[in-house]
Structures are given as structure tokens and as C-alpha cells.
Write a protein that holds these residues in place. Structure first.
Motif, PDB file in Angstrom:
ATOM      1  N   THR A   1       0.828  -1.205   0.000  1.00 13.61           N
ATOM      2  CA  THR A   1       0.000   0.000   0.000  1.00 13.61           C
ATOM      3  C   THR A   1       0.864   1.257   0.000  1.00 13.61           C
ATOM      4  OG1 THR A   1      -0.076   0.186   2.419  1.00 13.61           O
ATOM      5  CG2 THR A   1      -1.715  -1.267   1.361  1.00 13.61           C
ATOM      6  N   ASP A   2       0.224   2.389  -0.311  1.00  9.64           N
ATOM      7  CA  ASP A   2       0.944   3.663  -0.247  1.00  9.64           C
ATOM      8  C   ASP A   2       1.399   3.962   1.182  1.00  9.64           C
ATOM      9  OD1 ASP A   2       0.724   4.081  -2.932  1.00  9.64           O
ATOM     10  OD2 ASP A   2      -0.711   5.731  -2.802  1.00  9.64           O
ATOM     11  N   GLU A   3       0.603   3.577   2.169  1.00  6.27           N
ATOM     12  CA  GLU A   3       0.986   3.782   3.558  1.00  6.27           C
ATOM     13  C   GLU A   3       2.265   3.010   3.887  1.00  6.27           C
ATOM     14  OE1 GLU A   3      -1.632   4.335   7.568  1.00  6.27           O
ATOM     15  OE2 GLU A   3      -1.948   2.485   6.433  1.00  6.27           O
ATOM     16  N   GLU A   4       2.387   1.805   3.343  1.00  7.48           N
ATOM     17  CA  GLU A   4       3.589   0.995   3.573  1.00  7.48           C
ATOM     18  C   GLU A   4       4.790   1.566   2.846  1.00  7.48           C
ATOM     19  OE1 GLU A   4       0.984  -3.077   4.307  1.00  7.48           O
ATOM     20  OE2 GLU A   4       1.824  -2.654   2.328  1.00  7.48           O
ATOM     21  N   ILE A   5       4.580   2.111   1.653  1.00  8.10           N
ATOM     22  CA  ILE A   5       5.695   2.763   0.954  1.00  8.10           C
ATOM     23  C   ILE A   5       6.155   3.989   1.727  1.00  8.10           C
ATOM     24  CG2 ILE A   5       6.291   4.095  -1.114  1.00  8.10           C
ATOM     25  CD1 ILE A   5       4.649   2.053  -2.708  1.00  8.10           C
ATOM     26  N   ALA A   6       5.213   4.750   2.283  1.00 10.93           N
ATOM     27  CA  ALA A   6       5.596   5.921   3.079  1.00 10.93           C
ATOM     28  C   ALA A   6       6.411   5.512   4.304  1.00 10.93           C
ATOM     29  CB  ALA A   6       4.355   6.703   3.504  1.00 10.93           C
ATOM     30  N   VAL A   7       6.008   4.425   4.983  1.00  5.17           N
ATOM     31  CA  VAL A   7       6.772   4.002   6.162  1.00  5.17           C
ATOM     32  C   VAL A   7       8.121   3.425   5.745  1.00  5.17           C
ATOM     33  CG1 VAL A   7       6.070   1.589   6.561  1.00  5.17           C
ATOM     34  CG2 VAL A   7       6.361   3.129   8.500  1.00  5.17           C
ATOM     35  N   ALA A   8       8.237   2.900   4.519  1.00  6.13           N
ATOM     36  CA  ALA A   8       9.532   2.438   4.013  1.00  6.13           C
ATOM     37  C   ALA A   8      10.483   3.611   3.782  1.00  6.13           C
ATOM     38  CB  ALA A   8       9.347   1.649   2.720  1.00  6.13           C
ATOM     39  N   CYS A   9       9.933   4.799   3.544  1.00  9.83           N
ATOM     40  CA  CYS A   9      10.750   6.003   3.353  1.00  9.83           C
ATOM     41  C   CYS A   9      11.052   6.702   4.674  1.00  9.83           C
ATOM     42  CB  CYS A   9      10.017   6.993   2.446  1.00  9.83           C
ATOM     43  SG  CYS A   9       9.782   6.444   0.750  1.00  9.83           S
ATOM     44  N   SER A  10      10.612   6.112   5.776  1.00  9.63           N
ATOM     45  CA  SER A  10      10.592   6.851   7.038  1.00  9.63           C
ATOM     46  C   SER A  10      11.784   6.575   7.944  1.00  9.63           C
ATOM     47  CB  SER A  10       9.318   6.484   7.809  1.00  9.63           C
ATOM     48  OG  SER A  10       9.460   5.219   8.454  1.00  9.63           O
ATOM     49  N   SER A  11      11.943   7.493   8.890  1.00  8.82           N
ATOM     50  CA  SER A  11      12.663   7.245  10.140  1.00  8.82           C
ATOM     51  C   SER A  11      11.616   7.537  11.206  1.00  8.82           C
ATOM     52  CB  SER A  11      13.874   8.154  10.278  1.00  8.82           C
ATOM     53  OG  SER A  11      14.817   7.906   9.269  1.00  8.82           O
ATOM     54  N   HIS A  12      10.770   6.557  11.456  1.00  6.34           N
ATOM     55  CA  HIS A  12       9.537   6.814  12.185  1.00  6.34           C
ATOM     56  C   HIS A  12       9.749   6.839  13.697  1.00  6.34           C
ATOM     57  CE1 HIS A  12       9.096   2.630  13.444  1.00  6.34           C
ATOM     58  NE2 HIS A  12       9.300   2.224  12.193  1.00  6.34           N
TER      59      HIS A  12
ATOM     60  N   VAL B   1       6.041   9.122   7.577  1.00  5.74           N
ATOM     61  CA  VAL B   1       7.431   9.452   7.249  1.00  5.74           C
ATOM     62  C   VAL B   1       8.251   9.780   8.496  1.00  5.74           C
ATOM     63  CG1 VAL B   1       8.909  11.028   5.924  1.00  5.74           C
ATOM     64  CG2 VAL B   1       6.753  10.217   4.953  1.00  5.74           C
ATOM     65  N   ALA B   2       7.575  10.172   9.570  1.00  3.42           N
ATOM     66  CA  ALA B   2       8.287  10.510  10.813  1.00  3.42           C
ATOM     67  C   ALA B   2       7.356  10.353  12.005  1.00  3.42           C
ATOM     68  CB  ALA B   2       8.865  11.916  10.734  1.00  3.42           C
ATOM     69  N   GLY B   3       6.409  11.285  12.162  1.00  6.08           N
ATOM     70  CA  GLY B   3       5.465  11.189  13.267  1.00  6.08           C
ATOM     71  C   GLY B   3       5.252  12.509  13.969  1.00  6.08           C
ATOM     72  N   ASP B   4       4.577  12.460  15.106  1.00  8.20           N
ATOM     73  CA  ASP B   4       4.208  13.665  15.834  1.00  8.20           C
ATOM     74  C   ASP B   4       5.436  14.503  16.187  1.00  8.20           C
ATOM     75  OD1 ASP B   4       1.566  12.891  15.784  1.00  8.20           O
ATOM     76  OD2 ASP B   4       1.534  12.149  17.852  1.00  8.20           O
ATOM     77  N   GLY B   5       5.337  15.799  15.873  1.00  2.00           N
ATOM     78  CA  GLY B   5       6.355  16.750  16.283  1.00  2.00           C
ATOM     79  C   GLY B   5       7.620  16.757  15.456  1.00  2.00           C
ATOM     80  N   ARG B   6       7.696  15.918  14.420  1.00  2.60           N
ATOM     81  CA  ARG B   6       8.935  15.794  13.648  1.00  2.60           C
ATOM     82  C   ARG B   6       8.934  16.728  12.442  1.00  2.60           C
ATOM     83  NH1 ARG B   6      10.851  10.605  14.002  1.00  2.60           N
ATOM     84  NH2 ARG B   6      12.433  11.197  12.466  1.00  2.60           N
ATOM     85  N   ALA B   7      10.115  17.233  12.103  1.00  4.27           N
ATOM     86  CA  ALA B   7      10.240  18.219  11.035  1.00  4.27           C
ATOM     87  C   ALA B   7       9.747  17.690   9.690  1.00  4.27           C
ATOM     88  CB  ALA B   7      11.700  18.665  10.917  1.00  4.27           C
ATOM     89  N   CYS B   8      10.122  16.465   9.329  1.00  4.24           N
ATOM     90  CA  CYS B   8       9.731  15.936   8.012  1.00  4.24           C
ATOM     91  C   CYS B   8       8.215  15.888   7.871  1.00  4.24           C
ATOM     92  CB  CYS B   8      10.311  14.543   7.796  1.00  4.24           C
ATOM     93  SG  CYS B   8      12.099  14.493   7.692  1.00  4.24           S
TER      94      CYS B   8
ATOM     95  N   HIS C   1      10.122  -1.344  16.588  1.00  4.50           N
ATOM     96  CA  HIS C   1      10.138   0.049  17.034  1.00  4.50           C
ATOM     97  C   HIS C   1      11.280   0.840  16.408  1.00  4.50           C
ATOM     98  CE1 HIS C   1       8.101  -1.774  20.736  1.00  4.50           C
ATOM     99  NE2 HIS C   1       7.198  -0.971  20.197  1.00  4.50           N
ATOM    100  N   ASN C   2      12.257   0.141  15.856  1.00  5.23           N
ATOM    101  CA  ASN C   2      13.397   0.820  15.234  1.00  5.23           C
ATOM    102  C   ASN C   2      12.886   1.773  14.161  1.00  5.23           C
ATOM    103  OD1 ASN C   2      15.644   1.299  13.307  1.00  5.23           O
ATOM    104  ND2 ASN C   2      16.750  -0.143  14.590  1.00  5.23           N
ATOM    105  N   MET C   3      13.420   2.990  14.152  1.00  4.50           N
ATOM    106  CA  MET C   3      12.925   3.989  13.203  1.00  4.50           C
ATOM    107  C   MET C   3      13.132   3.576  11.741  1.00  4.50           C
ATOM    108  SD  MET C   3      15.700   7.110  13.445  1.00  4.50           S
ATOM    109  CE  MET C   3      15.176   7.554  15.076  1.00  4.50           C
ATOM    110  N   CYS C   4      13.982   2.583  11.506  1.00  2.00           N
ATOM    111  CA  CYS C   4      14.234   2.117  10.141  1.00  2.00           C
ATOM    112  C   CYS C   4      13.512   0.810   9.815  1.00  2.00           C
ATOM    113  CB  CYS C   4      15.725   1.927   9.912  1.00  2.00           C
ATOM    114  SG  CYS C   4      16.688   3.450  10.010  1.00  2.00           S
ATOM    115  N   SER C   5      12.586   0.370  10.675  1.00  2.00           N
ATOM    116  CA  SER C   5      11.942  -0.923  10.432  1.00  2.00           C
ATOM    117  C   SER C   5      11.098  -0.928   9.168  1.00  2.00           C
ATOM    118  CB  SER C   5      11.097  -1.337  11.641  1.00  2.00           C
ATOM    119  OG  SER C   5      10.029  -0.442  11.869  1.00  2.00           O
ATOM    120  N   GLY C   6      10.589   0.228   8.754  1.00  2.00           N
ATOM    121  CA  GLY C   6       9.837   0.291   7.505  1.00  2.00           C
ATOM    122  C   GLY C   6      10.721   0.028   6.297  1.00  2.00           C
ATOM    123  N   LYS C   7      11.885   0.656   6.280  1.00  2.00           N
ATOM    124  CA  LYS C   7      12.841   0.422   5.189  1.00  2.00           C
ATOM    125  C   LYS C   7      13.278  -1.033   5.161  1.00  2.00           C
ATOM    126  CE  LYS C   7      17.081   1.798   5.887  1.00  2.00           C
ATOM    127  NZ  LYS C   7      18.244   2.700   6.054  1.00  2.00           N
TER     128      LYS C   7
END
Length: 337
Positions: free
Chosen positions: A73-84, A239-246, A135-141
Motif C-alpha cells: 500500500t501507499d501507507e507501507e511505501i511511506a513508512v519504508a521512506c521513514s525514520s519513524h 514518514v516521521a510522526g508527531d512533532g517531527r520536522a519531516c 520500534h526501530n525507526m528504520c523498520s519500515g525500510k
């Protein structure tokens, strides 16, 4: 915009009326041919892109047909681009994606840590749980890497190795979009255990420009870039989450820009309307300076309108408060930089 090269940007941190510390920032704005449009500091210095380049690292997932085969899904592609942030919604998307592909958290080789998001980390601790790889911020990638390997019948164990086909395709995509020969480039191990390969700052900016304007690239790459752009614009929280610049910048600017931070003060931005790419690096690696610098660059390059400036005012000049909540200073780019 007048082309040229200047000294490094200066991000200053004030306390009361005095400047208490300064951070120097190198930045390059280039077009798709790699021509320098604007430069500050050492525009050709070699940097490790770290997580800033995730929008390029995800392209093989789409180009190989793995995304279609596993109905990504697009949501999964976005989390793959993330440091969440590791917030519950991020974790749920990653877990469901892995499960649907016949994979699990134990297949992730990024390593565990507590959520980056403080309330989510506190919730883990209160429940007696430790941080997990999901929980790792790179788990989507890493999920994108695993799903690609699974779809192509490649080993899922050891997908982080430099000679694994997954990483070979990622390196090829980075080389193609940056226009840089990686054969002699320095490389090291990133925080999430995959290879990170050194690029000239201007080469990283050129990769951003190709995300902004993929004209002339092969059909499958143009289609993959379009999918990434659409996914990120539709799901900035992922792509990041609450309070994050991206997340805040993409929510504010919408489909005009893709931005992504990387560790040690790196930022990557693709400007869709102009077809230009930006890469910047804070020399001392300070994140507070990177957030301020990218906000200032967006403003200087005409990406932000009045409404955007109001929404991102605390990024353009971030208030500094002490533990009691009193305003004591600010983080901002120097006026004469």
C-alpha cells in the motif's frame, strides 16, 4: 535565483541577548544535470547520506515488481521512506505488512530500540516491555528490503550485507540518481546495520533533483518515483510522526516538496515545482541545527508562502525554553549567512 557559492550557512543558538553557540552548515542546490544553482560552504565534500536517502532506497521494491506482487500500500511505501517515531500506528503498519508477506519481526535485522516518540517509549517501559526491532525507526525500510527479497526468491537472512542482491540494487539506484560512481566511494555501516555509502553533497542533491524531476529516466523508474511521491504526500505521518520536522513540512507544503532527514545533521529535499534538489549537512552533526537550516532553506528558495511560514514559524526560529518552561533563547539561521 542567482547562481553562486557562498560561505557556510550559520545556525546560531542564542541565550538572552547573546549568541551562545554556532553551527556551520554546508548546502547544495542542484538541477537534474548536477549543475550547482546555489551553494553554501563545501558543496562537494563527501557525506554519508544516512537515512536522508530512503526515498531512493525504496525504489527497487517497486521497480522489481515486489510491491505489486505483495499488494504493498501507499501507507507501507511511506513508512519504508521513514525514520519513524515508533508510535502505535507505525508499529501496526510494519507488523501487518510483514505478516502479509509471510514474514515477522524476528526477520528484521535493524536491531531493537525503544520508540523515538517519548510517550510511546514510556508506555513500553510502564508495560514492562523492551524496545523491539519493529520500534526501530528504520523498520519500515527494512520491511521493504525483506519483502523485495521474498518476492524475488532471494535469502531473507543477511539482506543487510553489502553483497546481498537487495543492497546491490539499492546501491545501483543511488549511483544512477546521484550520477556518482560508487566503486571507489567510502562506505560504512549505518545505525540500522545496512551499508551507507559516501557521496559528494552535490551528488546527494542531484539524487533529490531526480526525485523532483524524473524526466528522461526509464519508464519503470519514473513510475516508481511517482508512486513514492504520491505515498509520501498522502501519508506524511508515516514518514516521521508527531512533532517531527519531516512530517510537519510535508503536511504543510503538500505535494510541493519531499523532505527527509538523516542522522548526523543531513537533510535531503526534492522541490517538485522547480525540479531542483537540496542536500545539506551540519558539520558538527547537530539535529537542532539541521531542522533550523532546512526550514530556512525552504524559505530562501521560495518554497514557503505566508501560510506555510506561519505554520512552521517555530522551525524558522525555534524557541529555546528551560526546564521550567521559560523562554531563554532561540535557534535560528544568522541574518547575514
Amino acid at each position: 535565483m542567482k547562481a553562486g557559492r557562498r560561505g557556510p550557512l550559520v545556525v546560531e543558538c542564542t541565550r538572552g541577548p547573546a549568541v551562545e553557540s554556532r553551527h556551520l552548515v554546508d548546502a547544495a542546490v542542484v538541477d537534474t544535470a548536477g549543475r550547482l544553482v546555489q551553494g553554501w560552504g563545501e558543496t562537494d565534500g563527501v557525506v554519508y547520506p544516512r537515512s536522508a536517502i530512503k526515498s531512493v532506497q525504496v525504489l527497487p521494491l517497486i521497480e522489481t515488481g515486489a510491491a505489486e506482487r505483495h499488494a504493498v500500500t501507499d501507507e507501507e511505501i511511506a513508512v519504508a521512506c521513514s525514520s519513524h517515531n515508533g508510535q502505535p500506528d507505525h508499529v501496526t503498519v510494519v507488523r501487518n505488512w510483514l505478516e502479509r508477506a509471510g514474514l515477522g519481526e524476528d526477520d528484521l535485522e535493524c536491531g531493537p530500540h525503544l520508540p523515538y516518540h517519548t510517550p510511546s517509549a514510556h508506555a513500553c517501559v510502564r508495560s514492562g516491555k523492551k524496545g523491539r526491532a519493529v520500534h526501530n525507526m528504520c523498520s519500515g525500510k527494512h520491511s521493504a528490503f525483506l519483502v523485495t527479497a521474498r518476492a524475488l526468491g532471494e535469502p531473507t537472512q543477511g539482506y543487510i550485507a553489502r553483497d546481498h542482491p537487495v543492497q546491490q540494487r539499492v546501491s545501483a539506484a543511488i549511483a544512477a540518481l546521484s550520477g556518482h560512481d560508487l566503486s571507489g566511494a567510502p562506505w560504512a555501516i549505518d545505525g540500522c546495520s545496512i551499508p551507507t555509502i559516501g557521496l559528494p553533497l552535490s551528488g546527494l542533491a542531484r539524487a533529490a533533483a531526480r526525485i523532483a524531476d524524473p524526466t528522461g529516466l526509464p519508464d519503470e523508474r519514473r513510475a516508481a518515483i511517482a508512486r513514492v511521491r504520491r505515498a509520501v504526500a498522502a501519508h506524511p505521518f508515516m514518514v516521521a510522526g508527531d512533532g517531527r520536522a519531516c512530517t510537519r513540512i510535508i503536511e504543510t507544503a503538500g505535494e510541493r516538496v519531499l523532505v527527509k532527514f538523516g542522522a548526523e545533521g543531513v537533510f535531503f529535499a526534492a522541490f517538485y515545482e522547480s525540479g531542483l534538489g537540496l542536500a545539506l549537512k551540519v558539520r558538527d552533526g547537530a539535529k537542532r541545527a539541521a531542522d533550523a537550516a532546512v526550514g530556512a532553506m525552504l524559505d530562501r528558495l521560495g518554497v514557503l508562502d505566508d501560510r506555510d511560514r506561519e505554520a512552521l514559524a517555530d522551525m524558522l526560529e525555534r524557541p529555546l525554553r528551560n526546564w521550567a518552561g521559560r523562554l531563554v533563547g532561540a535557534v535560528r539561521t544568522a541574518q547575514d549567512a
